[in-house]
Design an enzyme around this catalytic site. Structure first.
Site, PDB file in Angstrom:
ATOM      1  N   GLU A 166       1.245  -1.296  -0.066  1.00 45.46           N
ATOM      2  CA  GLU A 166      -0.193   0.231  -0.065  1.00 45.46           C
ATOM      3  C   GLU A 166       1.060   1.366   0.159  1.00 45.46           C
ATOM      4  OE1 GLU A 166      -3.338  -0.100   2.423  1.00 45.46           O
ATOM      5  OE2 GLU A 166      -3.709  -2.468   2.650  1.00 45.46           O
ATOM      6  N   GLU A 273      -5.961 -10.435  -1.905  1.00 44.65           N
ATOM      7  CA  GLU A 273      -5.895 -10.147  -0.159  1.00 44.65           C
ATOM      8  C   GLU A 273      -7.870 -10.439  -0.419  1.00 44.65           C
ATOM      9  OE1 GLU A 273      -4.651  -7.791   1.788  1.00 44.65           O
ATOM     10  OE2 GLU A 273      -3.084  -8.054   1.296  1.00 44.65           O
TER      11      GLU A 273
HETATM   12  O1  G3I Z   1      -0.464 -10.517  17.935  1.00 41.29           O
HETATM   13  C1  G3I Z   1      -1.630 -10.092  18.816  1.00 41.29           C
HETATM   14  C2  G3I Z   1      -1.776 -10.234  20.117  1.00 41.29           C
HETATM   15  O2  G3I Z   1      -0.558 -10.391  21.019  1.00 41.29           O
HETATM   16  C3  G3I Z   1      -2.455  -9.376  21.009  1.00 41.29           C
HETATM   17  O3  G3I Z   1      -3.147  -9.727  22.448  1.00 41.29           O
HETATM   18  C4  G3I Z   1      -3.444  -8.542  20.069  1.00 41.29           C
HETATM   19  C5  G3I Z   1      -3.921  -7.464  20.713  1.00 41.29           C
HETATM   20  O4  G3I Z   1      -4.532  -6.282  20.442  1.00 41.29           O
HETATM   21  O5  G3I Z   1      -2.918  -7.590  18.703  1.00 41.29           O
HETATM   22  C6  G3I Z   1      -2.788  -9.233  18.318  1.00 41.29           C
HETATM   23  O6  G3I Z   1      -2.140  -8.438  16.808  1.00 41.29           O
HETATM   24  C7  G3I Z   1      -3.076  -8.246  15.826  1.00 41.29           C
HETATM   25  C8  G3I Z   1      -2.870  -9.096  15.057  1.00 41.29           C
HETATM   26  O7  G3I Z   1      -3.620  -8.768  13.212  1.00 41.29           O
HETATM   27  C9  G3I Z   1      -2.948 -10.601  14.683  1.00 41.29           C
HETATM   28  O8  G3I Z   1      -4.258 -10.653  15.549  1.00 41.29           O
HETATM   29  C10 G3I Z   1      -2.843  -7.049  15.534  1.00 41.29           C
HETATM   30  O9  G3I Z   1      -2.886  -5.522  17.182  1.00 41.29           O
HETATM   31  C11 G3I Z   1      -4.133  -6.030  14.188  1.00 41.29           C
HETATM   32  O10 G3I Z   1      -3.909  -5.028  14.129  1.00 41.29           O
HETATM   33  C12 G3I Z   1      -4.211  -7.634  13.134  1.00 41.29           C
HETATM   34  O11 G3I Z   1      -4.668  -7.098  12.235  1.00 41.29           O
HETATM   35  C13 G3I Z   1      -4.306  -7.466  10.961  1.00 41.29           C
HETATM   36  C14 G3I Z   1      -3.900  -6.343  10.008  1.00 41.29           C
HETATM   37  O12 G3I Z   1      -4.085  -6.330   9.060  1.00 41.29           O
HETATM   38  C15 G3I Z   1      -2.800  -5.613  10.209  1.00 41.29           C
HETATM   39  O13 G3I Z   1      -1.681  -5.718  10.528  1.00 41.29           O
HETATM   40  C16 G3I Z   1      -5.060  -8.110  10.132  1.00 41.29           C
HETATM   41  O14 G3I Z   1      -5.323  -9.550  11.039  1.00 41.29           O
HETATM   42  C17 G3I Z   1      -5.036  -8.590   8.781  1.00 41.29           C
HETATM   43  O15 G3I Z   1      -5.878  -9.595   8.333  1.00 41.29           O
HETATM   44  C18 G3I Z   1      -5.107  -7.277   8.374  1.00 41.29           C
HETATM   45  O16 G3I Z   1      -4.707  -7.610   6.746  1.00 41.29           O
HETATM   46  C19 G3I Z   1      -4.187  -6.283   6.038  1.00 41.29           C
HETATM   47  C20 G3I Z   1      -2.964  -6.868   5.145  1.00 41.29           C
HETATM   48  O17 G3I Z   1      -2.305  -6.650   6.377  1.00 41.29           O
HETATM   49  C21 G3I Z   1      -2.327  -5.437   3.856  1.00 41.29           C
HETATM   50  N1  G3I Z   1      -4.263  -5.030   3.266  1.00 41.29           N
HETATM   51  C22 G3I Z   1      -5.545  -4.784   4.425  1.00 41.29           C
HETATM   52  C23 G3I Z   1      -5.522  -5.645   4.690  1.00 41.29           C
HETATM   53  C24 G3I Z   1      -7.166  -5.885   6.074  1.00 41.29           C
HETATM   54  O18 G3I Z   1      -6.426  -4.416   7.253  1.00 41.29           O
END
Ligand code: G3I
Length: 357
Positions: A166, A273
């Site tokens: 992005e 995705e």
């Molecule tokens: O792993 C930690 C966990 O230890 C903790 O307890 C918890 C508390 O909130 O957070 C966990 O991390 C989270 C992670 O997902 C794993 O579940 C992050 O907060 C959360 O922000 C993260 O969200 C991901 C997001 O990207 C940001 O990285 C989503 O699952 C994922 O589906 C989303 O995917 C993105 C692609 O990478 C890029 N394109 C858009 C897509 C959707 O946003």
């Protein structure tokens, strides 16, 4: 992890109804073949993938068998992002991705790495020790060390990387001015690709972008950015269109045209995705039938372009989707339902995979 060891040792592909060495491959186009989408993808000469979550694999016994039976590629949904692989300065953690790669290698699945450089104010994919940097050379050195260490660790086991994710404004067409842009200028993108290529010359390197499946200024900006990088001699090999269809259905003709325009630059293209929520009026049967058509429209656009080599879904069962926590429940965006049963969308995908020449 328990699940990985047992699955790698005990359950060969045949357990999931997959053709084994020596079996006559099924022709998925014959009536009654009832192929999985993995078998259809193999017949079509493409890969079909899914974003992987270890927590789901550990907690849900149906998860891994369904993943392996239906997909020949995986992308970790979050554990290969900077915040996971280098959560503190100089402290690297590859345990979770390594377990996923072991699983993938034991089950004939490719691995897409996601992602080396992605920083946006609303996303926690890049740690604060990075975004707090104010000195350009410090950031340049840190980014170089991150990419060299991460890509070097997975060298030969990750066939493709989303090097920069992005790079454009989410709802615009300008280059997003993240911390890398602010301190290093727009050249940070080229530097990231050069570093990744040096660390693994055999990996296919992607620029990955959201909301560029339709005709419009953002896609035009992505096309121009890709062309510019190629003219500079930057080792960019592919472009990923993310395919989060949350506000509108895939437009087959516009998606096809975009894939063709990118392919004309000489790069490979992938849908990286994909999730397509159920939409529109009518009862559930009508909405699921509409979703079937939309899965077909998306997949057939890819299969109509020789350079489109992989479709990756962002999850694969409605039981485990990021959309639930970000947009709400019951949007049912994936090919398998909450009970891992094949939805009409699954058959739309399979028909789309088999729609190519
Ligand atoms: O792993 C930690 C966990 O230890 C903790 O307890 C918890 C508390 O909130 O957070 C966990 O991390 C989270 C992670 O997902 C794993 O579940 C992050 O907060 C959360 O922000 C993260 O969200 C991901 C997001 O990207 C940001 O990285 C989503 O699952 C994922 O589906 C989303 O995917 C993105 C692609 O990478 C890029 N394109 C858009 C897509 C959707 O946003």
């Amino acid at each position: 992890m328990r699940y990985v060891r047992s699955l790698i040792i005990v359950l060969p592909l045949s357990v999931f109804g997959l053709a084994c060495e020596g079996d006559d491959p099924v022709d998925c186009r014959t009536d009654g073949a009832n192929c999985s989408v993995r078998e259809a993808a193999v017949q079509a000469g493409v890969q079909v993938g899914a974003a992987f979550r270890e927590v789901s694999a550990t907690d849900d016994p149906k998860y891994l068998p369904a993943l392996i039976a239906n997909f020949n590629s995986v992308t970790h949904e979050h554990a290969m992002k900077w915040a996971a692989t280098q959560p503190q300065y100089g402290v690297f953690n590859f345990d979770e991705p390594d377990r996923m790669i072991e699983l993938a290698e034991a089950n004939g699945m490719a691995v897409r790495g996601h992602t080396l450089v992605w920083e946006q104010a609303t996303v926690d994919a890049t740690p604060e020790y990075v975004t707090a940097i104010t000195n350009p050379e410090e950031l340049r050195t840190l980014m170089a060390n991150h990419i060299r260490t991460v890509v070097g660790h997975f060298r030969g086991r990750v066939d493709a990387w989303d090097v920069v994710n992005e790079p454009l404004d989410t709802l615009g067409s300008e280059v997003y001015q993240n911390i890398f842009y602010q301190l290093m200028g727009p050249g940070y993108i080229a530097e990231a690709f050069e570093l990744a290529h040096e660390a693994d010359p055999d990996a296919t390197l992607f620029l990955n972008e959201a909301l560029v499946s339709d005709d419009g200024d953002k896609f035009d900006a992505l096309l121009a950015l890709t062309a510019d990088l190629l003219v500079q001699g930057v080792p960019i090999h592919g472009v990923g269109l993310q395919g989060h269809f949350l506000t509108e259905a895939p437009n087959h003709d516009e998606l096809l045209a975009n894939l063709q325009k990118l392919a004309a630059l000489g790069v490979v293209v992938e849908l990286t995705e994909v999730d397509i929520i159920v939409r529109g009026p009518g009862d559930d049967a009508a909405r699921l039938e509409r979703q079937r058509q939309e899965f077909f429209d998306m997949a057939s656009a890819c299969l109509a372009v020789e350079a489109c080599k992989r479709i990756t879904f962002w999850g694969f069962t409605d039981r485990h989707t990021w959309i639930d926590s970000f947009f709400g429940p019951d949007l049912a965006p994936l090919p398998l339902d909450e009970n891992y049963e094949r939805k009409p969308a699954y058959f739309g995908l399979r028909d789309g995979l088999l729609s190519g020449p």
